[in-house]
Design a protein around this motif. Sequence first.
Motif, PDB file in Angstrom:
ATOM      1  N   TYR A 136       0.830  -1.208   0.000  1.00 48.62           N
ATOM      2  CA  TYR A 136       0.000   0.000   0.000  1.00 48.62           C
ATOM      3  C   TYR A 136       0.862   1.255   0.000  1.00 48.62           C
ATOM      4  N   ASP A 137       1.865   1.304   0.851  1.00 52.95           N
ATOM      5  CA  ASP A 137       2.727   2.479   0.925  1.00 52.95           C
ATOM      6  C   ASP A 137       3.506   2.685  -0.368  1.00 52.95           C
ATOM      7  N   ALA A 166     -13.239  -4.923   9.047  1.00 54.42           N
ATOM      8  CA  ALA A 166     -12.523  -3.892   8.293  1.00 54.42           C
ATOM      9  C   ALA A 166     -11.855  -4.476   7.055  1.00 54.42           C
ATOM     10  N   LEU A 167     -11.330  -5.685   7.159  1.00 54.83           N
ATOM     11  CA  LEU A 167     -10.737  -6.333   5.985  1.00 54.83           C
ATOM     12  C   LEU A 167     -11.803  -6.620   4.933  1.00 54.83           C
ATOM     13  N   GLU A 213      -5.201  -3.999  -6.773  1.00 49.23           N
ATOM     14  CA  GLU A 213      -5.730  -2.809  -7.436  1.00 49.23           C
ATOM     15  C   GLU A 213      -6.198  -1.779  -6.418  1.00 49.23           C
ATOM     16  N   SER A 214      -6.726  -2.245  -5.303  1.00 52.44           N
ATOM     17  CA  SER A 214      -7.212  -1.330  -4.272  1.00 52.44           C
ATOM     18  C   SER A 214      -6.098  -0.456  -3.707  1.00 52.44           C
ATOM     19  N   ILE A 215      -4.884  -0.994  -3.658  1.00 49.67           N
ATOM     20  CA  ILE A 215      -3.784  -0.210  -3.071  1.00 49.67           C
ATOM     21  C   ILE A 215      -3.507   1.066  -3.859  1.00 49.67           C
ATOM     22  N   ARG A 261     -10.446   2.767   3.620  1.00 47.10           N
ATOM     23  CA  ARG A 261     -10.781   1.421   4.108  1.00 47.10           C
ATOM     24  C   ARG A 261      -9.516   0.625   4.430  1.00 47.10           C
ATOM     25  N   ILE A 262      -8.511   0.759   3.587  1.00 43.59           N
ATOM     26  CA  ILE A 262      -7.249   0.060   3.841  1.00 43.59           C
ATOM     27  C   ILE A 262      -6.621   0.560   5.130  1.00 43.59           C
TER      28      ILE A 262
END
Length: 365
Positions: free
Chosen positions: A251-252, A320-321, A330-332, A340-341
């Motif tokens: 994500y980062d 939450a997951l 793709e969400s990242i 949400r992440i």
Amino acid sequence: MSRIPVPFRRLLTPVVLAGALLGSACGSSDGDLGPDSRLEQSLVTNFTDTVVLPTYQRLATRLTELDASVQALRNEPTQARLDAARAAWFAARVPWEQSEGFLFGPVDSERYDPALDSWPVNRTDLDAVLASGDVLTPSYVRNLQETQKGFHTAEYLLFGDGGTKVPADFAPRQFEYLTAITAELKAVGDALAGAWTQTKDGKPPYRETLTTAGQAGNAAYPSLQSAAQEMVGGIINILDEVANGKIAAPYDAKDPDLVESQFAYNSLSDFTNNMRSVENVYLGHLSDTQAQGQTLRDVVGVDSELDVKVRAELAASIQALAAIPEPFRESIRAPAAAQRIEAAQAAINTLKRTFESQVLPLVNR
């Protein structure tokens, strides 16, 4: 491109577990926890027999089924066979990810963990194996780099990019590689389960080592406290890995190549099963079994304020997951998913802090 050294958890384990066990310095060093101890011998016996052994036995069975389904696919490359092989891969992921709350003992010392589940994989390295003229036997695969074998290489070969592969896309060489990998996975799964129940090279089964914690001559676990610390440390370790490794690293960096189980779109299922692993260790049983002795929940106090908090934070982490859209890779990079992440990371880190600051001290007494 900068990549995470793998397996990622092996970087986290020494730091996180050392911090988790720091409080043990305040406890007794002779195995006698004194009259105020909350711990009973059945804590480690129940954990071993009701959580660890069934999980590893289920893993071994499902890896055997995966190998059989892949062999069937090679013999008859139809869409139905491919679907069955993929279903077997998904099924085998469940007990493996649900074992990650107790990545200690043989899975660590015998390096079964990296042999099964190193990530991220490097597609260039995998393609180099396919392009070589080497005979791809299970023994050959056993000696490959950890990121050229295991679950995620099988995933890459079975699913292609996001499950787009069809039977006609398989070259004979890919089947050769895939079947060698699943045969090795089966062998590792059998060895891991056996390490807990069978004597090997003069070493007693690890079940015996753990369930005799605190008894005379047990150098690995000189006290029940040390075994309980191992259990809580395993929980803290996987919570840290999921929040600050599996989620945070890709994500980062906004880098899908760092996402675990990215080819099968199974990342969030993996993370959720890691939370189930925490739940299983804490409750002292799997969803289809009952505890047969003391559990960590008993140590905390059933229905105590802390127990209610732990179970609520576990549920919040899983919820939450579930709110993050799959595919995670793709969400990242999707601004709409960022909140949400980050909420899932925060929920899991909150649970981690609860185990560190409130549960661990109870077994350090």
